[in-house]
Design an enzyme around this catalytic site. Structure first.
Site, PDB file in Angstrom:
ATOM      1  CG  HIS A 122      18.834 -14.260  -0.031  1.00  0.00           C
ATOM      2  ND1 HIS A 122      18.792 -15.552  -0.137  1.00  0.00           N
ATOM      3  CD2 HIS A 122      18.605 -13.547  -0.816  1.00  0.00           C
ATOM      4  CE1 HIS A 122      17.950 -15.415  -1.479  1.00  0.00           C
ATOM      5  NE2 HIS A 122      18.156 -14.291  -1.659  1.00  0.00           N
ATOM      6  CD  GLU A 128      19.699 -17.242   4.819  1.00  0.00           C
ATOM      7  OE1 GLU A 128      19.328 -16.241   4.340  1.00  0.00           O
ATOM      8  OE2 GLU A 128      18.905 -18.052   4.641  1.00  0.00           O
ATOM      9  CB  ALA A 153     -29.654   7.564  -3.757  1.00  0.00           C
ATOM     10  CD1 TRP A 178     -13.798  12.186   3.955  1.00  0.00           C
ATOM     11  CD2 TRP A 178     -13.077  10.381   2.830  1.00  0.00           C
ATOM     12  NE1 TRP A 178     -12.613  12.515   3.277  1.00  0.00           N
ATOM     13  CE2 TRP A 178     -12.188  11.263   2.548  1.00  0.00           C
ATOM     14  CE3 TRP A 178     -12.989   8.936   2.267  1.00  0.00           C
ATOM     15  CZ2 TRP A 178     -11.267  11.275   1.370  1.00  0.00           C
ATOM     16  CZ3 TRP A 178     -11.859   8.962   1.296  1.00  0.00           C
ATOM     17  CH2 TRP A 178     -11.103  10.038   0.977  1.00  0.00           C
ATOM     18  CD  GLU A 188      -7.874   0.336  -1.792  1.00  0.00           C
ATOM     19  OE1 GLU A 188      -8.493   1.517  -1.289  1.00  0.00           O
ATOM     20  OE2 GLU A 188      -6.703   0.676  -2.299  1.00  0.00           O
TER      21      GLU A 188
END
EC number: 3.5.4.26
Lengths: 360, 360
Positions: B44, B46, B158, B164, B290
């Site tokens: 960790h 610390e 359609a 994009w 997504e």
């Protein structure tokens, strides 16, 4: 000039079809005269400022937000007044786009031996009169299309319910748009669906707007190609001018404030170019289109627009809701019209998106 | 603490399922040790800071972005290390939301006679580990639903064309969202329509992101209730873990990196609550949905979401385009789900809108 612009803005809701103009006369670092144009037919800004300045105008500098006029209109040319009263320098924010002036005012001053320049805070001055400038420069009014939708582009539920998508602040902002417009256009679809008044309601304007007593009511224009509307609808009850546009004669008897106008057809519909030309003819500087998906789409498809103003509510209406604009079906993404975000801001809980042409 | 937060952020793409934490040890106004948690299983923050400080830790103050742990996990408790090395004061940005810690670390320090406080720059610390905090506080991962549409809510023409809609900057920003997520969920509809990879492509990340070598690949989750997908699709070719979720056994032979998971049905569809619970079980802190209109709408309708992230392109696709979300048909406006704009910003030519619950 900043003060002159401030003065000019006082006239912005009342000078139609003239531009809002302000003038400040300074002598030895001291303001000796101020004025703004309050209404068409009344004196121009320079005249008020010169009256206040009196003999102090001699040798003074006049700051004016628009080139002084050079022609006899409803009032004599301001350039002449500035010359006659002995002003020695004139600073204009911009040259008048009116082809009747277009630099002639500046030239008239220079020929009289006055130092005359333009271009100081031009952008700020242009922002006060976008419609007037557009009409003078292009021959047609500035056209803004106002739309309101959920974030997924819904404008009404499948059953037609649509009140209210946006919040009170957005609706107040639309009142402001109407107030800024010389004409507001809507279509028979919207009138039949929502039975709107299409007027400016002073009590519903944003609180920061100081409305002058002589404010100009926008001309309400209703496109009703097929003559589906009748005189009992709410908007016809309000006795302010309406232009009812169709490509065929009306079957109804209309009250005096309703002007039935017949225009040519284009692909079986009323030609929108003709309506816009008619409004230019009537000296309308800026037009607000507030309509349903079909008429808005038709203005966009015809290229008859300058700004799309979309109020977007943080809601989702789902894919069964009615769409924002009707456009021809595209077969490739490259055919899809592209715009540019000119301005994005929060209006109450909603967003207001201002879009302009991608290439602008 | 500001420096400790800076250090914590270095671990944000690699500590999964642990939180990113930073620590700075200060003695007599001088930094004597710094560290951050780089990866689950490694020491960790610390510990790194204490190692660097050595004997200088005696009597020093430790600034740590999260309460030091009090339990034996893969590493011994950090609170103990701070006590043993003679630190005299500990300032934590926030208490650890992990129910195994939840104040016990602070208490352990206080009982050892160390001045221990928390709450300094808490909001900044929370912003680094939103998913970890959400999972610890609520038992389920943070769920963000990513959507992309034109201003009129179109997601595809359609005929299905959709590449994009948004520009390269928005697509790079989506790569960042994936990188920040423990899992990315998509549905069979989207996979069949777009044949995506659903992975993080380092070369397509925004340029300001410094990707560590040990970055964590999000688990790709594919919801395929009806078993329509086959192993030849692009996303299955990339040998990173995939969870293929269905309510029925698969007919195919899947490669080793594809984990076929079978869950319960709810109204004839795979129960999304069960998938989310499974991901929580697998210690996934944050999930990015997504998907197409159906799956996104199902997550929203089930209340399984925390943020909607909508990339909005300045385009109009018209009312024949495919809608953004599929929701049940509403009969009154009051049934329409309402959100709140939490953040609105420009990403390249597009806008990114972040919406949260209206009442939050």
């Amino acid at each position: 000039m900043a003060r002159a612009l401030e003065l000019a803005r006082r006239g912005q809701y009342s000078t139609h079809p003239n531009p809002a103009v302000g003038c400040v006369i300074v002598k030895d670092g001291e303001v000796v005269g101020e004025g703004f144009h309050p209404k068409a037919g009344e004196p121009h800004a320079e005249v008020f400022a010169l009256r206040q300045a009196g003999y102090k105008a001699i040798g003074a500098t006049a700051y004016v937000t628009l080139e002084p006029c050079s022609h006899y209109g409803r009032t004599p040319p301001c350039a002449e007044a500035l010359i006659n009263l002995g002003v020695s320098r004139v600073v204009a924010a911009m040259v008048d786009p009116n082809p009747q002036v277009a630099g002639r005012g500046m030239r008239m001053l220079q020929e009289a031996g006055i130092k005359a320049q333009s271009g100081l805070m031009e952008a700020e001055s242009r922002a006060i009169n976008p419609g007037f400038i557009k009409r003078m420069e292009s021959g047609r009014p500035l056209i803004r299309i106002k739309l309101a939708a959920s974030i997924d582009g819904g404008t009404a539920l499948a059953n037609g319910q649509s009140q209210w998508i946006t919040g009170p602040e957005a609706r107040a902002d639309v009142q402001r748009l109407r107030l800024e417009s010389g004409a507001v256009i809507t279509g028979a679809d919207s009138v039949l669906m929502d039975n709107p008044s299409m007027n400016v309601r002073p009590s519903q304007l944003p609180t920061h707007i100081e409305l002058p007593d002589n404010w100009h009511h926008p001309l309400r224009v209703v496109v009703d190609g097929q003559g589906r509307l009748s005189p009992d609808l709410k908007l016809f009850q309000i006795e302010q001018p309406i232009l009812l546009a169709s490509h065929q004669p009306s079957r109804h008897n209309w009250p005096a404030h309703v002007d039935c106008w017949q225009g040519p057809k284009l692909s079986d519909k009323l030609d929108l170019n003709a309506i816009v030309a008619e409004l230019a003819e009537r000296q309308v500087n800026s037009v607000l289109v507030e309509s349903g998906a079909r008429l808005a789409g038709a203005f966009i498809a015809a290229g008859l627009w300058d700004e799309l103003i979309v109020y977007q509510a943080p809601k989702m209406m789902g894919d069964s809701s009615r769409g924002l604009v009707h456009l021809p079906e595209f077969s490739t993404m490259s055919e899809v019209p592209e715009f540019k975000f000119k301005d994005v801001r929060r209006v109450g809980q909603d967003l207001r998106l201002t879009l302009v042409r991608a290439e602008s």
